[in-house]
Design a protein around this motif. Structure first.
Motif, PDB file in Angstrom:
ATOM      1  N   PRO A  88       0.804  -1.224   0.000  1.00 53.20           N
ATOM      2  CA  PRO A  88       0.000   0.000   0.000  1.00 53.20           C
ATOM      3  C   PRO A  88       0.839   1.278   0.000  1.00 53.20           C
ATOM      4  O   PRO A  88       0.498   2.254  -0.674  1.00 53.20           O
ATOM      5  N   GLU A  89       1.943   1.265   0.746  1.00 53.24           N
ATOM      6  CA  GLU A  89       2.789   2.461   0.793  1.00 53.24           C
ATOM      7  C   GLU A  89       3.425   2.746  -0.560  1.00 53.24           C
ATOM      8  O   GLU A  89       3.492   3.891  -1.013  1.00 53.24           O
ATOM      9  N   ILE A  90       3.897   1.699  -1.227  1.00 51.75           N
ATOM     10  CA  ILE A  90       4.507   1.873  -2.550  1.00 51.75           C
ATOM     11  C   ILE A  90       3.464   2.364  -3.548  1.00 51.75           C
ATOM     12  O   ILE A  90       3.749   3.220  -4.397  1.00 51.75           O
ATOM     13  N   LEU A  91       2.236   1.850  -3.461  1.00 47.59           N
ATOM     14  CA  LEU A  91       1.157   2.286  -4.348  1.00 47.59           C
ATOM     15  C   LEU A  91       0.847   3.767  -4.139  1.00 47.59           C
ATOM     16  O   LEU A  91       0.679   4.509  -5.110  1.00 47.59           O
ATOM     17  N   ILE A  92       0.813   4.210  -2.900  1.00 50.54           N
ATOM     18  CA  ILE A  92       0.554   5.627  -2.609  1.00 50.54           C
ATOM     19  C   ILE A  92       1.678   6.488  -3.173  1.00 50.54           C
ATOM     20  O   ILE A  92       1.423   7.546  -3.775  1.00 50.54           O
ATOM     21  N   ILE A  93       2.918   6.068  -3.010  1.00 49.73           N
ATOM     22  CA  ILE A  93       4.049   6.826  -3.566  1.00 49.73           C
ATOM     23  C   ILE A  93       3.941   6.890  -5.083  1.00 49.73           C
ATOM     24  O   ILE A  93       4.166   7.945  -5.689  1.00 49.73           O
ATOM     25  N   PHE A  94       3.593   5.781  -5.727  1.00 46.20           N
ATOM     26  CA  PHE A  94       3.453   5.764  -7.188  1.00 46.20           C
ATOM     27  C   PHE A  94       2.354   6.712  -7.645  1.00 46.20           C
ATOM     28  O   PHE A  94       2.525   7.432  -8.634  1.00 46.20           O
ATOM     29  N   VAL A  95       1.236   6.756  -6.941  1.00 53.20           N
ATOM     30  CA  VAL A  95       0.130   7.662  -7.303  1.00 53.20           C
ATOM     31  C   VAL A  95       0.572   9.114  -7.153  1.00 53.20           C
ATOM     32  O   VAL A  95       0.275   9.954  -8.014  1.00 53.20           O
ATOM     33  N   LEU A 112       2.222  14.181  -9.764  1.00 56.92           N
ATOM     34  CA  LEU A 112       3.194  15.273  -9.877  1.00 56.92           C
ATOM     35  C   LEU A 112       3.758  15.405 -11.286  1.00 56.92           C
ATOM     36  O   LEU A 112       3.911  16.521 -11.793  1.00 56.92           O
ATOM     37  N   PHE A 113       4.115  14.300 -11.924  1.00 57.98           N
ATOM     38  CA  PHE A 113       4.824  14.358 -13.192  1.00 57.98           C
ATOM     39  C   PHE A 113       3.963  14.033 -14.404  1.00 57.98           C
ATOM     40  O   PHE A 113       4.322  14.377 -15.524  1.00 57.98           O
ATOM     41  N   GLY A 114       2.874  13.338 -14.236  1.00 62.93           N
ATOM     42  CA  GLY A 114       2.027  12.983 -15.367  1.00 62.93           C
ATOM     43  C   GLY A 114       2.486  11.698 -16.026  1.00 62.93           C
ATOM     44  O   GLY A 114       3.640  11.291 -15.915  1.00 62.93           O
ATOM     45  N   ALA A 115       1.571  11.061 -16.730  1.00 62.91           N
ATOM     46  CA  ALA A 115       1.837   9.760 -17.343  1.00 62.91           C
ATOM     47  C   ALA A 115       2.851   9.845 -18.478  1.00 62.91           C
ATOM     48  O   ALA A 115       3.582   8.900 -18.730  1.00 62.91           O
ATOM     49  N   LYS A 116       2.906  10.966 -19.184  1.00 68.86           N
ATOM     50  CA  LYS A 116       3.841  11.096 -20.312  1.00 68.86           C
ATOM     51  C   LYS A 116       5.270  11.335 -19.847  1.00 68.86           C
ATOM     52  O   LYS A 116       6.218  11.001 -20.543  1.00 68.86           O
ATOM     53  N   LYS A 117       5.418  11.927 -18.686  1.00 71.46           N
ATOM     54  CA  LYS A 117       6.752  12.295 -18.216  1.00 71.46           C
ATOM     55  C   LYS A 117       7.470  11.146 -17.494  1.00 71.46           C
ATOM     56  O   LYS A 117       8.704  11.104 -17.453  1.00 71.46           O
ATOM     57  N   ILE A 118       6.739  10.197 -16.937  1.00 71.65           N
ATOM     58  CA  ILE A 118       7.345   9.129 -16.151  1.00 71.65           C
ATOM     59  C   ILE A 118       8.309   8.262 -16.969  1.00 71.65           C
ATOM     60  O   ILE A 118       9.416   7.976 -16.505  1.00 71.65           O
TER      61      ILE A 118
END
Length: 101
Positions: free
Chosen positions: A30-37, A42-48
């Motif tokens: 859950p913590e990793i999922l929250i960090i990923f969200v 912050l950066f958007g799907a195109k920037k990742i």
């Protein structure tokens, strides 16, 4: 744990256990999922993918630089060993006295 805090803090000579400078709990799913969200927001799907590609390139460059540095250190150590061996052979045995004829 009597007399100890839950999370270790900066601890030097007075600490009986190894010093922990940053108290970081275990990260679960859950913590990793929250960090990923949060990163996604912050950066958007195109920037990742661009960020990941840049991170991979920089890690590769760092690895190459580290390997070059290690190779240079090994070569220098080998050169020093060769110099010591050549000086030892040039001077002959250290405890020998000149022969009297």
């Amino acid at each position: 744990m009597k007399g100890r805090e839950r999370w270790p803090v900066i601890c030097f000579a007075s600490c009986p256990t190894p010093a922990y400078f940053i108290a970081m709990p275990n990260l679960g799913g859950p913590e990793i999922l929250i960090i990923f969200v949060i990163v996604l927001l912050l950066f958007g799907a195109k920037k990742i993918p661009e960020l990941a590609r840049g991170l991979g390139k920089s890690m590769g460059e760092f690895k190459r630089a580290r390997e070059e540095f290690e190779d240079e250190i090994k070569r220098a150590a080998d050169d020093v060993d060769l110099d010591k061996d050549s000086k030892k052979h040039e001077s002959g045995p250290a405890n020998s006295e000149p022969r009297k004829s």
